[in-house]
Structure formats: structure tokens, C-alpha cells
Design a protein around this motif. Structure first.
Motif, PDB file in Angstrom:
ATOM      1  N   GLU A  81       0.843  -1.206   0.000  1.00 34.33           N
ATOM      2  CA  GLU A  81       0.000   0.000   0.000  1.00 34.33           C
ATOM      3  C   GLU A  81       0.875   1.253   0.000  1.00 34.33           C
ATOM      4  O   GLU A  81       0.585   2.216  -0.699  1.00 34.33           O
ATOM      5  CB  GLU A  81      -0.940  -0.001   1.202  1.00 34.33           C
ATOM      6  CG  GLU A  81      -1.912  -1.152   1.209  1.00 34.33           C
ATOM      7  CD  GLU A  81      -3.281  -0.808   0.664  1.00 34.33           C
ATOM      8  OE1 GLU A  81      -3.672   0.364   0.695  1.00 34.33           O
ATOM      9  OE2 GLU A  81      -3.957  -1.746   0.209  1.00 34.33           O
ATOM     10  N   ASN A 164      -6.515   0.743  -4.944  1.00 34.93           N
ATOM     11  CA  ASN A 164      -7.885   0.308  -5.219  1.00 34.93           C
ATOM     12  C   ASN A 164      -8.013  -0.503  -6.500  1.00 34.93           C
ATOM     13  O   ASN A 164      -9.115  -0.939  -6.838  1.00 34.93           O
ATOM     14  CB  ASN A 164      -8.832   1.515  -5.270  1.00 34.93           C
ATOM     15  CG  ASN A 164      -8.946   2.176  -3.921  1.00 34.93           C
ATOM     16  OD1 ASN A 164      -9.074   1.500  -2.902  1.00 34.93           O
ATOM     17  ND2 ASN A 164      -8.890   3.490  -3.903  1.00 34.93           N
ATOM     18  N   TRP A 168      -4.702  -5.641  -7.128  1.00 34.99           N
ATOM     19  CA  TRP A 168      -4.201  -5.635  -5.765  1.00 34.99           C
ATOM     20  C   TRP A 168      -5.300  -6.043  -4.792  1.00 34.99           C
ATOM     21  O   TRP A 168      -5.097  -6.880  -3.911  1.00 34.99           O
ATOM     22  CB  TRP A 168      -3.637  -4.271  -5.388  1.00 34.99           C
ATOM     23  CG  TRP A 168      -3.335  -4.129  -3.927  1.00 34.99           C
ATOM     24  CD1 TRP A 168      -3.871  -3.231  -3.074  1.00 34.99           C
ATOM     25  CD2 TRP A 168      -2.453  -4.939  -3.136  1.00 34.99           C
ATOM     26  NE1 TRP A 168      -3.386  -3.418  -1.793  1.00 34.99           N
ATOM     27  CE2 TRP A 168      -2.501  -4.466  -1.812  1.00 34.99           C
ATOM     28  CE3 TRP A 168      -1.620  -6.024  -3.411  1.00 34.99           C
ATOM     29  CZ2 TRP A 168      -1.759  -5.029  -0.780  1.00 34.99           C
ATOM     30  CZ3 TRP A 168      -0.889  -6.578  -2.363  1.00 34.99           C
ATOM     31  CH2 TRP A 168      -0.956  -6.089  -1.075  1.00 34.99           C
ATOM     32  N   GLN A 169      -6.472  -5.463  -4.922  1.00 35.02           N
ATOM     33  CA  GLN A 169      -7.566  -5.737  -3.998  1.00 35.02           C
ATOM     34  C   GLN A 169      -7.915  -7.230  -3.954  1.00 35.02           C
ATOM     35  O   GLN A 169      -8.260  -7.753  -2.900  1.00 35.02           O
ATOM     36  CB  GLN A 169      -8.813  -4.935  -4.383  1.00 35.02           C
ATOM     37  CG  GLN A 169      -8.693  -3.449  -4.095  1.00 35.02           C
ATOM     38  CD  GLN A 169      -8.742  -3.145  -2.619  1.00 35.02           C
ATOM     39  OE1 GLN A 169      -9.584  -3.671  -1.902  1.00 35.02           O
ATOM     40  NE2 GLN A 169      -7.836  -2.300  -2.158  1.00 35.02           N
ATOM     41  N   SER A 170      -7.810  -7.903  -5.075  1.00 36.22           N
ATOM     42  CA  SER A 170      -8.163  -9.327  -5.114  1.00 36.22           C
ATOM     43  C   SER A 170      -7.171 -10.194  -4.338  1.00 36.22           C
ATOM     44  O   SER A 170      -7.458 -11.349  -4.047  1.00 36.22           O
ATOM     45  CB  SER A 170      -8.253  -9.811  -6.565  1.00 36.22           C
ATOM     46  OG  SER A 170      -6.976  -9.788  -7.181  1.00 36.22           O
ATOM     47  N   CYS A 175      -5.457  -6.643   6.234  1.00 37.27           N
ATOM     48  CA  CYS A 175      -5.125  -5.232   6.069  1.00 37.27           C
ATOM     49  C   CYS A 175      -5.052  -4.609   7.447  1.00 37.27           C
ATOM     50  O   CYS A 175      -5.882  -4.896   8.313  1.00 37.27           O
ATOM     51  CB  CYS A 175      -6.174  -4.538   5.209  1.00 37.27           C
ATOM     52  SG  CYS A 175      -5.736  -2.830   4.862  1.00 37.27           S
TER      53      CYS A 175
END
Length: 187
Positions: A81, A164, A168-170, A175
Motif C-alpha cells: 500500500e 484500489n 491488488w484488492q483481489s 489489512c
């Protein structure tokens, strides 16, 4: 009850003793469940703090396998991130070039960590001191580090520039957002 022991012999000390004498089973089992959850949460928080401070060797040797693995995954998410928020030093904007450079730098750091873990694994095999659970943790961390490396390379090749982005989100499993949040609320 002062601790729980896994089938592999890993002992996890509870933050608070649970009395079983003179209590009915429903009462002390409920208390054990509560204390166990609090103790695991505290152990994971400590491992994440150790991992974030860069003291991975100490974290690996001092923490339970569960806490060490979760901490490594949380740290990976934090580092990616941060890389995805890397700004161009000239324009001050987030762009593909600055993000890619930050991800490449992160991959170099992960490669060093992989080398360190492999060295620890090699040493543990030489010692043959009966610490099978420690070797199993190191083997799991090697798999984690290799997966991180592969994912990092994929993020670069897919030109991911935003936290977002679906690519990456998958991948997110854990987190850790400590801004304005008590660490206990992260789990």
C-alpha cells in the motif's frame, strides 16, 4: 489453565489464568474462550509491531507460528500500500513510474528477507535440534515470501498504480489500518 499447546507442541501462554475448580464447565469454558481470543489478539499485535520494526528474526523466534504468519501478511499489505502511494519526487503526483520504482525497491527488500529466512531454515536443518515446528514456520514463511515476490512482479507487469486496483484488492487477505483505529479493532 495457563496455556494451550498445539498438537505440534507449540505452547501459547494465556494473558490471564482461567480457573476451572469450583466453576461449572459452561462458565470456565466461556472465560477460556474470551481469554484465548484476547491472548491471540495480543500476540498478533505484538508480532505485527515486531515485524513492522524490522526485527523479523526476533519475531520469528519469539512468536507463535500463527502470529508470525499473520504479521508477515499484514506487513506485506502495509508495504505494498505504501509503494502504491509513492509519489514522483519531481511532480509530487502518484504515477506509474514512481509506483513501479517503489514496488521494485520493495521486491529487493523482500528478496533479502527471503534469503534471510532461507539461511535460518538451513541453520535449523543443520542443528537438527528437534524444533520441527520452527522449521515448519520457516518453510511457510518461505512460501509466503515467494508468493509476495511473484505478486509484486505481477503488480509491476500489470502496471498497478493504485491501492484500489482490482489486481491488488483481489489479493488482500489482511489489512492493517492503524490510523484512528485501536489495533484490537483491526481483527
Amino acid at each position: 489453565i495457563t496455556a494451550v499447546i498445539s498438537p505440534h507442541g507449540e505452547e501459547f501462554l494465556l494473558d490471564k489464568n482461567v480457573a476451572t475448580q469450583e466453576e461449572n464447565i459452561e462458565t470456565w469454558m466461556s472465560e477460556l474462550d474470551k481469554v484465548l481470543h484476547e491472548s491471540v489478539r495480543g500476540g498478533i499485535n505484538m508480532a505485527v509491531s515486531r515485524c513492522q520494526s524490522g526485527d523479523a528474526r526476533a519475531m520469528i523466534s519469539e512468536q507463535t507460528a500463527q502470529a508470525a504468519l499473520v504479521a508477515a501478511q499484514v506487513r506485506w499489505a502495509i508495504d505494498v500500500e505504501a509503494a502504491l502511494r509513492a509519489k514522483n519526487s519531481v511532480s509530487g503526483n502518484i504515477d506509474e513510474k514512481s509506483t513501479s520504482a517503489a514496488l521494485v525497491k520493495l521486491l529487493g527488500k523482500k528478496e533479502k528477507e527471503l534469503t534471510d529466512i532461507l539461511a535460518m531454515l538451513k541453520d535449523s536443518r543443520k542443528e537438527n535440534s528437534g524444533k520441527e515446528k520452527h522449521r515448519t514456520l520457516l518453510e511457510a514463511l518461505v512460501v509466503h515470501e515467494v508468493q509476495c515476490r511473484d505478486l509484486g512482479e505481477s503488480l509491476i507487469s500489470e502496471r498497478v498504480t493504485d491501492a484500489n486496483d482490482f489486481e491488488w484488492q483481489s489479493q488482500l487477505r489482511h489489512c492493517w489500518d492503524s490510523s484512528g483505529m485501536d489495533a484490537d479493532d483491526a481483527f
